[in-house]
Scaffold this motif. Structure first.
Motif, PDB file in Angstrom:
ATOM      1  N   ILE A 160     -12.705  -6.445   6.492  1.00  0.00           N
ATOM      2  CA  ILE A 160     -14.092  -7.189   6.150  1.00  0.00           C
ATOM      3  C   ILE A 160     -13.844  -8.296   5.161  1.00  0.00           C
ATOM      4  CG2 ILE A 160     -16.585  -7.074   5.547  1.00  0.00           C
ATOM      5  CD1 ILE A 160     -16.602  -4.618   7.333  1.00  0.00           C
ATOM      6  N   LEU A 161     -13.422  -7.766   4.015  1.00  0.00           N
ATOM      7  CA  LEU A 161     -13.316  -8.646   2.918  1.00  0.00           C
ATOM      8  C   LEU A 161     -12.313  -9.620   3.327  1.00  0.00           C
ATOM      9  CD1 LEU A 161     -13.672  -6.004  -0.016  1.00  0.00           C
ATOM     10  CD2 LEU A 161     -15.191  -7.948   0.433  1.00  0.00           C
ATOM     11  N   HIS A 162     -11.076  -9.512   3.885  1.00  0.00           N
ATOM     12  CA  HIS A 162     -10.208 -10.366   4.048  1.00  0.00           C
ATOM     13  C   HIS A 162     -10.977 -11.448   5.115  1.00  0.00           C
ATOM     14  CE1 HIS A 162      -7.055 -12.396   6.410  1.00  0.00           C
ATOM     15  NE2 HIS A 162      -6.263 -12.307   5.211  1.00  0.00           N
ATOM     16  N   ALA A 163     -11.782 -10.960   6.206  1.00  0.00           N
ATOM     17  CA  ALA A 163     -12.205 -12.013   7.039  1.00  0.00           C
ATOM     18  C   ALA A 163     -13.388 -12.669   6.387  1.00  0.00           C
ATOM     19  CB  ALA A 163     -13.042 -11.178   8.186  1.00  0.00           C
ATOM     20  N   TYR A 212      -5.807  -3.145   0.213  1.00  0.00           N
ATOM     21  CA  TYR A 212      -5.164  -4.234   0.662  1.00  0.00           C
ATOM     22  C   TYR A 212      -5.646  -5.677   0.591  1.00  0.00           C
ATOM     23  CZ  TYR A 212      -2.227  -0.312   1.881  1.00  0.00           C
ATOM     24  OH  TYR A 212      -1.374   0.935   1.919  1.00  0.00           O
ATOM     25  N   TYR A 213      -5.086  -6.621   0.213  1.00  0.00           N
ATOM     26  CA  TYR A 213      -5.758  -7.857   0.381  1.00  0.00           C
ATOM     27  C   TYR A 213      -4.634  -9.146   0.337  1.00  0.00           C
ATOM     28  CZ  TYR A 213      -4.411  -8.250  -4.556  1.00  0.00           C
ATOM     29  OH  TYR A 213      -3.533  -8.295  -5.560  1.00  0.00           O
ATOM     30  N   CYS A 214      -5.347 -10.171   0.758  1.00  0.00           N
ATOM     31  CA  CYS A 214      -4.205 -11.476   0.664  1.00  0.00           C
ATOM     32  C   CYS A 214      -4.688 -12.137  -0.604  1.00  0.00           C
ATOM     33  CB  CYS A 214      -4.713 -12.400   2.031  1.00  0.00           C
ATOM     34  SG  CYS A 214      -3.493 -13.928   1.853  1.00  0.00           S
ATOM     35  N   PRO A 215      -3.465 -12.462  -1.443  1.00  0.00           N
ATOM     36  CA  PRO A 215      -3.786 -13.073  -2.607  1.00  0.00           C
ATOM     37  C   PRO A 215      -4.268 -14.462  -2.283  1.00  0.00           C
ATOM     38  CG  PRO A 215      -1.865 -11.815  -2.764  1.00  0.00           C
ATOM     39  CD  PRO A 215      -2.197 -11.896  -1.296  1.00  0.00           C
ATOM     40  N   ASP A 216      -3.704 -15.218  -1.389  1.00  0.00           N
ATOM     41  CA  ASP A 216      -4.107 -16.414  -1.097  1.00  0.00           C
ATOM     42  C   ASP A 216      -5.539 -16.704  -0.510  1.00  0.00           C
ATOM     43  OD1 ASP A 216      -2.788 -19.166  -1.362  1.00  0.00           O
ATOM     44  OD2 ASP A 216      -3.379 -19.183   0.748  1.00  0.00           O
ATOM     45  N   CYS A 217      -5.848 -15.828   0.402  1.00  0.00           N
ATOM     46  CA  CYS A 217      -7.089 -16.077   1.068  1.00  0.00           C
ATOM     47  C   CYS A 217      -8.030 -15.576   0.198  1.00  0.00           C
ATOM     48  CB  CYS A 217      -7.094 -15.272   2.418  1.00  0.00           C
ATOM     49  SG  CYS A 217      -6.000 -15.962   3.658  1.00  0.00           S
ATOM     50  N   GLN A 218      -8.060 -14.508  -0.589  1.00  0.00           N
ATOM     51  CA  GLN A 218      -9.138 -14.096  -1.091  1.00  0.00           C
ATOM     52  C   GLN A 218      -9.153 -13.803  -2.715  1.00  0.00           C
ATOM     53  OE1 GLN A 218      -7.927 -10.231   1.561  1.00  0.00           O
ATOM     54  NE2 GLN A 218      -9.766  -9.808   0.723  1.00  0.00           N
ATOM     55  N   THR A 219      -8.321 -14.267  -3.371  1.00  0.00           N
ATOM     56  CA  THR A 219      -8.173 -14.026  -4.904  1.00  0.00           C
ATOM     57  C   THR A 219      -7.875 -15.303  -5.615  1.00  0.00           C
ATOM     58  OG1 THR A 219      -6.057 -12.845  -4.917  1.00  0.00           O
ATOM     59  CG2 THR A 219      -8.141 -11.507  -4.918  1.00  0.00           C
TER      60      THR A 219
END
Ligand SMILES: [Zn+2]
Length: 269
Positions: A171-174, A247-254
């Motif tokens: 959800i946080l990635h989306a 788990y997360y995407c450093p470009d999309c999320q942070t």
């Protein structure tokens, strides 16, 4: 959980129960009313509340509540179909079909409760509103009520019911939001994205589960360390936080930043 519910809804109400149990001592959490009180009664179907399945009897007097935790599986076996020798819990129906709960691993975490409707209501009273269909307005109120990190809020069943650690990642990635973002810092656009992502990701998960997809196919971020983000291609990163792995995407999320392990940075401060 919703996919489980739909699958079991019709079979469990087809026949009355002839034998309730045996149950593993760690799995059965209640003793009054006794399990045998189910015998001779028919289940009405399967309802879901957050990650719990509720199986009320059709006379309205008892509710069987099942919480599978991480490793529990609930299966319906047709008459004559092979099942596990020592399930954590079993219901046998007239004609020989069975409902069995199994749990991988030595630790028994899944639970079964046999309750009166009043007891069931008390048991569920502490759960927050259902995640699906929550809407931006109620989400904004929840986020405003206390300042905490988003990943922790999404997993908290008292705040929002029905999202586990894996779907918090998805959800946080989306929503293109950092798992460490603070609830009170979200602006209107971010709240809108988060509300939309909760609905769209849970709907996507349900649809895939109903088609029989496994975890690997269902998740796009969770457990995908080093694999390319499906949006931007950046390798998925991970960080430990509050006993959970995020788990997360450093470009999309942070914004390109790597999140620090909170426990470690606390020690080094
Ligand atoms: Zn990305």
């Amino acid at each position: 959980m919703e996919a489980w519910r739909r699958q079991l809804e019709d079979p469990v109400r087809a026949f009355p129960i002839v034998k309730a149990g045996p149950a593993h001592i760690a799995t059965l959490k209640t003793y009054d009313p006794p399990l045998s009180a189910l015998e001779g009664r028919r289940l009405e179907g399967v309802e879901r509340r957050a990650k719990r399945l509720l199986l009320p009897t059709d006379d309205g007097e008892l509710v069987l509540l099942v919480h599978l935790m991480t490793a529990g599986r609930l299966r319906y076996l047709r008459a004559g179909e092979d099942g596990p020798k020592t399930p954590a819990f079993r219901l046998e129906f007239e004609g020989g079909s069975k409902l069995v709960l199994t749990e991988a691993g030595a630790k028994k975490r899944a639970g079964v409760w046999l309750l009166t409707p009043e007891q069931a209501q008390a048991e569920l009273a502490h759960l927050g509103p259902e995640a699906f269909g929550l809407g931006a307005e109620r989400l904004a109120a929840i986020c405003a009520s206390e300042s905490r990190r988003l990943h922790s809020l999404l997993r908290d069943q008292k705040a929002i019911a029905g999202i586990g650690r894996a779907w918090a990642n998805e959800i946080l990635h989306a929503a293109q939001l950092s798992p460490y973002a603070l609830t009170r810092d979200l602006d209107e656009a971010e709240l809108g994205r988060l509300g939309g992502a909760i609905d769209s990701e849970l709907a996507r998960g349900l649809e895939l589960r109903e088609r029989g997809a496994n975890d690997k196919k269902t998740y796009r971020v969770h457990n995908k360390l080093g694999e390319p983000c499906h949006v931007c291609g950046t390798p998925i990163a991970r960080v430990d936080f509050e006993e959970h792995t995020i788990y997360y995407c450093p470009d999309c999320q942070t914004g390109g930043r790597t999140l620090k392990d909170r426990r470690l940075s606390r020690l080094l401060r």
